[in-house]
Design a protein around this motif. Sequence first.
Motif, PDB file in Angstrom:
ATOM      1  N   ASN A 278       0.840  -1.196   0.000  1.00 32.75           N
ATOM      2  CA  ASN A 278       0.000   0.000   0.000  1.00 32.75           C
ATOM      3  C   ASN A 278       0.875   1.246   0.000  1.00 32.75           C
ATOM      4  N   ARG A 338      -4.017   8.039  -2.096  1.00 31.05           N
ATOM      5  CA  ARG A 338      -4.105   6.671  -1.581  1.00 31.05           C
ATOM      6  C   ARG A 338      -3.264   6.517  -0.319  1.00 31.05           C
ATOM      7  N   GLY A 358     -11.500   3.488  -1.922  1.00 32.65           N
ATOM      8  CA  GLY A 358     -10.755   2.411  -1.283  1.00 32.65           C
ATOM      9  C   GLY A 358     -11.430   1.066  -1.381  1.00 32.65           C
TER      10      GLY A 358
END
Length: 464
Positions: A278, A338, A358
Amino acid sequence: MAFILASHSITGPMVKLVGRELVVAGPDDLSYQSAGGIGPTGGFVAAMLTRCRQEGWSLIEVHSHPFDRSNRTTFSGIDWGNDRVKMPQLAAMLPAPFHHATMVVGRRSLDAHYYERRSGDILPVERITLVGATDGAEHPLRYLDITSRRQEAPAEADGRRSRQVPLVGRRGQAAFPKATVGVVGLGGLGSFAAWELAYLGIGRLVLIDADEVAETNLNRLLGAGPQDIGRPKVEVLAEQIERVAPDVDVVAIAEDILSPAALDRAKSADVLLGCVDNHGARLTLNHLAIRYLVPLLDAGTGARMGADGRPAQVGGQVQLVVPGRGCLECRGFIDPNRAAFDLASPEVQQYERDLGYGTEEIAPSVIFLNGVVASMQVAEVARLLAGPRSGQGRQVSLIMYDALAQKSITAGTSTGADCPTCGPSGVVGVGDLAPLHRATASGRSGVPSRFEAVGASGAGTDPD
């Protein structure tokens, strides 16, 4: 002569001075200069001490013995006499965490020592590390020998690892057991990398991941079986590594990278491996690398499916982050939106999901792709630690792997002039003067700031 303004990085009893700014003395900064000595003006010294007091820096003094061409350059009697007087005086003037070290440089060698505030002793510095280089120039990680530290001859490799010595070199093999490598993210990539580092003979592995083993991990998580579902990934990997490589010290931290324990261990590593999935974790590692001058080798894999349901793009990349070569932010590998979502609290993340953000589909992943990219990443670790004369080729900044075309390509990188992280006005070398920790305040959008940075004026903190 010169002064280095340095931050500090403290982990337990270990203190690292992290160089931030080199201030070279000009002709007007010297009260005298001759073949036998050199001295700064009172004004030059006062300006440096004022900055240390106001901005929080520690101080490293550097001067040369320009006619010393030996391999044993060290402090003269005059140097020792000066340091015995001024080091206690500066410690009395500037409170902890101010640290004071001096270095003398000859043509071929150098020496360095520091003032130990508690005991009042002047002690040898354990290690000097140079981190960073422009692409294609010097090796990006170099350890300098210190005269007052006895240099041990490289030990012979044991039978277990003797067959890798022709490939990594004696210096490389000697460096591996002394190194601490942090692996952040123990999924498909990280489990491969951790296993390979253990087989390579890295002395200490710090494994950081808050996740537990899930059934969907079992197609690629090395060492894990159905009986491990629900257990921390780091615990499973630590057990397996201790079984196959009992000489490797394994530290398992079942927490995310922004926890105090994980940050403390990560900033003290010799090399960091980013194996995360991520943008928030990748942003954190990027800042750790730049703020604390810890080389980061970040890796990632991915696949893009075509309209016909078949893979259209499959591959990955390994990239090096050190000063002088840019970072993940100025290269465009981090999406700030993000990253903000990834670093938000669970409550804010759920709020964003309710609004449709998301909710991307889980990315496909397969073990052979992880294996190829992780092996490329570990090869770069070996190249970094083995040094510039290992015969392993030049350390590039970016390697991209195209699985469908079965080829890899390399690319050079450089620091972005306007990058707020690694650029001239960024946070290179600010260390504990601008530490990372989890944000607690929320902005108007409800998404917490990326980091809260606590630093002195001029220390290059990064505002939200």
